[in-house]
Design a protein around this motif. Sequence first.
Motif, mmCIF file in Angstrom:
data_model
loop_
_atom_site.group_PDB
_atom_site.id
_atom_site.type_symbol
_atom_site.label_atom_id
_atom_site.label_comp_id
_atom_site.label_asym_id
_atom_site.label_seq_id
_atom_site.Cartn_x
_atom_site.Cartn_y
_atom_site.Cartn_z
ATOM 1 N N SER A 194 -15.833 16.900 29.879
ATOM 2 C CA SER A 194 -14.724 16.644 30.806
ATOM 3 C C SER A 194 -14.194 17.953 31.391
ATOM 4 C CB SER A 194 -13.614 15.838 30.134
ATOM 5 O OG SER A 194 -13.152 16.477 28.987
ATOM 6 N N GLY A 195 -14.262 19.040 30.630
ATOM 7 C CA GLY A 195 -13.861 20.339 31.154
ATOM 8 C C GLY A 195 -14.783 20.833 32.251
ATOM 9 N N LEU A 196 -16.090 20.631 32.086
ATOM 10 C CA LEU A 196 -17.042 21.037 33.128
ATOM 11 C C LEU A 196 -16.860 20.202 34.392
ATOM 12 C CD1 LEU A 196 -20.309 21.617 31.050
ATOM 13 C CD2 LEU A 196 -18.778 23.340 32.005
ATOM 14 N N ALA A 197 -16.576 18.907 34.223
ATOM 15 C CA ALA A 197 -16.324 18.056 35.392
ATOM 16 C C ALA A 197 -15.073 18.521 36.132
ATOM 17 C CB ALA A 197 -16.176 16.594 34.957
ATOM 18 N N ARG A 198 -14.041 18.835 35.380
ATOM 19 C CA ARG A 198 -12.803 19.321 35.989
ATOM 20 C C ARG A 198 -13.024 20.680 36.648
ATOM 21 N NH1 ARG A 198 -7.096 19.815 32.717
ATOM 22 N NH2 ARG A 198 -5.953 20.942 34.308
ATOM 23 N N LEU A 199 -13.831 21.499 36.020
ATOM 24 C CA LEU A 199 -14.151 22.818 36.573
ATOM 25 C C LEU A 199 -14.891 22.688 37.897
ATOM 26 C CD1 LEU A 199 -14.206 25.897 36.076
ATOM 27 C CD2 LEU A 199 -16.348 25.550 34.876
#
Length: 147
Positions: free
Chosen positions: A124-129
């Motif tokens: 989810s952090g990579l998607a948000r990034l």
Amino acid sequence: MPRVFMPGARAYTFSKEEHLCRKKLITELFGQGSSFGLYPLRLVWLPLAEPTQTPPQVLVSVSKRTFKRAVDRNYLKRLVREAYRLNKYRLTEHPGGHRVGQLAIIYTGKEKKPFAVVQNKLISGLARLLHTAETGGAPNSATSSAV
């Protein structure tokens, strides 16, 4: 035995060239980079001028203050590196490329979490990034999903 890659197959590697090691680059990343947190992780990143398909240079860190024993710090760093290695294709295979040049993944949790939790938060952090890098603005809390 030589490695044989099939066309279109993903290479789940995390080579030395992808590790962020130079002190000057690390100082620049923390001095000028943007960041957001998804407990138990915090992501700090520095954008590129042009989109690319190459993986960013990555730094993984665990606090010595929180985890006194080196065994615990090394275990958590291994977890985070493995989660990144298995999911970095989300950056490199993003249509149109990504703008992440350097990335620091910091484990900020107070206790050891299982691999599934760390991996879900990293995904989810990579998607948000990716969303943040595309829009070029500050991270929006509405784009993060509770996992």
